[in-house]
Design a protein around this motif. Structure first.
Motif, PDB file in Angstrom:
ATOM      1  N   MET A 291       0.828  -1.201   0.000  1.00  0.00           N
ATOM      2  CA  MET A 291       0.000   0.000   0.000  1.00  0.00           C
ATOM      3  C   MET A 291       0.860   1.247   0.000  1.00  0.00           C
ATOM      4  SD  MET A 291      -1.471   0.268   3.904  1.00  0.00           S
ATOM      5  CE  MET A 291      -2.187  -1.376   3.823  1.00  0.00           C
ATOM      6  N   VAL A 292       0.274   2.337  -0.495  1.00  0.00           N
ATOM      7  CA  VAL A 292       0.924   3.638  -0.425  1.00  0.00           C
ATOM      8  C   VAL A 292       0.138   4.507   0.540  1.00  0.00           C
ATOM      9  CG1 VAL A 292       2.130   3.688  -2.637  1.00  0.00           C
ATOM     10  CG2 VAL A 292      -0.280   4.269  -2.562  1.00  0.00           C
ATOM     11  N   VAL A 293       0.825   5.080   1.514  1.00  0.00           N
ATOM     12  CA  VAL A 293       0.206   5.907   2.549  1.00  0.00           C
ATOM     13  C   VAL A 293       0.733   7.331   2.420  1.00  0.00           C
ATOM     14  CG1 VAL A 293      -0.107   6.244   5.029  1.00  0.00           C
ATOM     15  CG2 VAL A 293       0.015   3.929   4.093  1.00  0.00           C
ATOM     16  N   PRO A 294      -0.133   8.341   2.288  1.00  0.00           N
ATOM     17  CA  PRO A 294       0.344   9.722   2.143  1.00  0.00           C
ATOM     18  C   PRO A 294       1.174  10.172   3.331  1.00  0.00           C
ATOM     19  CG  PRO A 294      -1.997   9.561   1.600  1.00  0.00           C
ATOM     20  CD  PRO A 294      -1.601   8.254   2.211  1.00  0.00           C
ATOM     21  N   GLN A 295       2.271  10.878   3.063  1.00  0.00           N
ATOM     22  CA  GLN A 295       3.068  11.461   4.135  1.00  0.00           C
ATOM     23  C   GLN A 295       2.392  12.727   4.639  1.00  0.00           C
ATOM     24  OE1 GLN A 295       7.314  11.875   3.561  1.00  0.00           O
ATOM     25  NE2 GLN A 295       7.324  10.312   1.966  1.00  0.00           N
ATOM     26  N   GLY A 327       1.786  13.249  -5.213  1.00  0.00           N
ATOM     27  CA  GLY A 327       2.058  13.556  -3.810  1.00  0.00           C
ATOM     28  C   GLY A 327       3.221  12.752  -3.274  1.00  0.00           C
ATOM     29  N   ASN A 328       3.510  12.926  -1.993  1.00  0.00           N
ATOM     30  CA  ASN A 328       4.585  12.198  -1.317  1.00  0.00           C
ATOM     31  C   ASN A 328       3.975  11.094  -0.463  1.00  0.00           C
ATOM     32  OD1 ASN A 328       6.765  13.882  -2.257  1.00  0.00           O
ATOM     33  ND2 ASN A 328       6.035  15.454  -0.838  1.00  0.00           N
ATOM     34  N   TYR A 329       4.520   9.888  -0.606  1.00  0.00           N
ATOM     35  CA  TYR A 329       3.940   8.716   0.035  1.00  0.00           C
ATOM     36  C   TYR A 329       5.007   7.862   0.713  1.00  0.00           C
ATOM     37  CZ  TYR A 329      -0.160   9.647  -2.933  1.00  0.00           C
ATOM     38  OH  TYR A 329      -1.245  10.217  -3.538  1.00  0.00           O
ATOM     39  N   ILE A 330       4.515   6.941   1.555  1.00  0.00           N
ATOM     40  CA  ILE A 330       5.317   5.846   2.073  1.00  0.00           C
ATOM     41  C   ILE A 330       4.756   4.568   1.471  1.00  0.00           C
ATOM     42  CG2 ILE A 330       5.999   4.506   4.091  1.00  0.00           C
ATOM     43  CD1 ILE A 330       7.402   7.129   3.981  1.00  0.00           C
ATOM     44  N   LEU A 331       5.569   3.842   0.715  1.00  0.00           N
ATOM     45  CA  LEU A 331       5.190   2.550   0.172  1.00  0.00           C
ATOM     46  C   LEU A 331       5.570   1.490   1.193  1.00  0.00           C
ATOM     47  CD1 LEU A 331       4.154   1.104  -2.447  1.00  0.00           C
ATOM     48  CD2 LEU A 331       6.568   0.871  -3.092  1.00  0.00           C
ATOM     49  N   GLN A 332       4.647   0.654   1.598  1.00  0.00           N
ATOM     50  CA  GLN A 332       4.941  -0.276   2.673  1.00  0.00           C
ATOM     51  C   GLN A 332       4.287  -1.635   2.450  1.00  0.00           C
ATOM     52  OE1 GLN A 332       3.384   2.260   5.840  1.00  0.00           O
ATOM     53  NE2 GLN A 332       1.645   0.873   6.107  1.00  0.00           N
TER      54      GLN A 332
END
Length: 390
Positions: A291-295, A327-332
């Motif tokens: 998943m990608v979570v917005p920073q 946008g800026n994300y965290i891929l986890q």
């Protein structure tokens, strides 16, 4: 592109219902008035505890910090190990006075909350500072545990689309630069609010500080571009209308003041796909969820843990996440007691060949001491060791 996780170890000694004590008797911390006996220090754990009785009381007066006028209806809450899990609370009368009786002796934290004001603990001049716990003895009456409540700051404005039409349901954040997860960064100062049908928002309960306002929404739509269908969405946008935090307007908020007119339009952009592979620490493919979570949407003051997109990797470890907004994300990802995270910036171009390599984590041992090198004089169950990814 390979994902790595850096961790910091945060050690916190948590004393029940309060941190820090005042030195000296009959002392009052700044921002409070009256005479209330403060704690001299933690009671040694090897001394017998007195049998609790219900003969003591705590009282005082609550006034507005800017005018000195009494604050009616403020909620005063007492917490203490002596009360167990049942806190005691009451509300102030028309003169701003309160009293809570029939209290067992013990160590108490006193807090006050009222709509339109910032919540304070006794001994604080403003939130985030350490409060002063009070030691209440058998049959003791502390009748001058007074507060001067500061009024909250507010940021308000209106969110529109690129054509100037209001957008309902947009999440709006007030960001503040502060230390979180081991480094100084812009994080939400309070939970997000949502715009109404007119696009209006009000960010409340703000401390005096400098803020940046960010707005984000999951809304997408289909548009024709050069005869081809494309999925569009709005990038996380900072006031006055930029997708870059560096270009965000800095809004200064003071006690009891409202910064209004912070209106801006969201920036539309083409959604893209993010694809790659997931491997475990031995190089074997993982059929795990990604998943990608917005920073910038989570912080110590709250936030929204939204998801920018997700997919499940195939047995050979390959994944593709569709319709990710700019946008800026965290891929986890996480599976089989292993996990990985990777910072990701999405523009208007598909991202391919991302490699997520999971790790099984680590173990750490050590010794906790006070500044003087001695073991801390607190119970073991009041010390918590936390490892946080940064």
């Amino acid at each position: 592109m390979t994902g790595h996780v850096r961790t910091v170890l945060v050690v916190a000694a948590v004393l029940a219902f309060g941190a820090g004590t005042a030195r000296g008797q009959n002392s009052i911390a700044p921002g409070t008035s009256g005479a209330a006996t403060s704690v001299q220090g933690a009671r040694p754990s090897n001394q017998p505890q007195p049998t609790p009785t219900s003969t003591a009381a705590i009282g005082g007066r609550i006034v507005a910090g800017d005018t000195g006028r009494p604050v009616r209806g403020a909620k005063v809450t007492l917490t203490s190990p002596a009360l167990g899990r049942e806190n005691r609370s009451t509300n102030t009368n028309v003169d701003g006075r309160y009293e809570i009786k029939a209290l067992p002796p013990g160590r108490y934290t006193v807090s006050v909350a009222r709509s339109g004001y910032l919540t304070l603990q006794y001994g604080q001049r403003r939130p985030l500072e350490q409060g002063t716990p009070l030691q209440l003895e058998d049959r003791q009456i502390l009748d001058k545990v007074d507060f001067a409540l500061p009024r909250m700051g507010v940021i308000s404005g209106r969110i529109t689309d690129e054509l100037g039409e209001p957008i309902e349901g947009v999440n709006v954040f007030a960001l503040r630069l502060q230390l979180w997860q081991g480094r100084r960064q812009w994080v939400p100062a309070s939970p997000a609010v949502r715009t109404d049908d007119a696009g209006q928002y009000r960010l409340i309960h703000l401390l005096p500080a400098t803020y940046a306002v960010m707005a984000t929404t999951t809304e997408t739509w289909i548009a024709m571009t050069n005869g081809k269908e494309e999925t569009l969405g709005y990038a996380p946008t900072y006031s006055p209308g930029s997708t870059e935090l560096a270009n965000a307007r800095r809004t200064i908020v003071a006690f009891g003041k409202e910064s209004s007119g912070n209106d801006f339009s969201l920036v539309p952009g083409r959604t893209v796909s993010v694809s790659g592979t997931v491997l475990d620490s031995h190089g074997a493919p993982l059929g795990a969820g990604v998943m990608v979570v917005p920073q910038g949407t989570l912080g110590p003051g709250g936030g929204i843990a939204s998801i920018g997109g997700n997919a499940t990797a195939t047995p050979d470890g390959r994944f593709t996440i569709q319709n990710v907004r700019p946008g800026n994300y965290i891929l986890q990802t996480a599976a089989s007691n292993e996990s990985a995270m990777l910072a990701l910036t999405v523009t208007d171009t598909d991202i391919t060949d991302v490699s997520l390599v999971t790790s099984s984590g680590w173990s750490v041992t050590g010794t906790i001491t006070t500044e003087g090198g001695a073991p801390p004089s607190v119970a073991r169950d009041r010390i918590r060791i936390v490892g946080a990814a940064v």
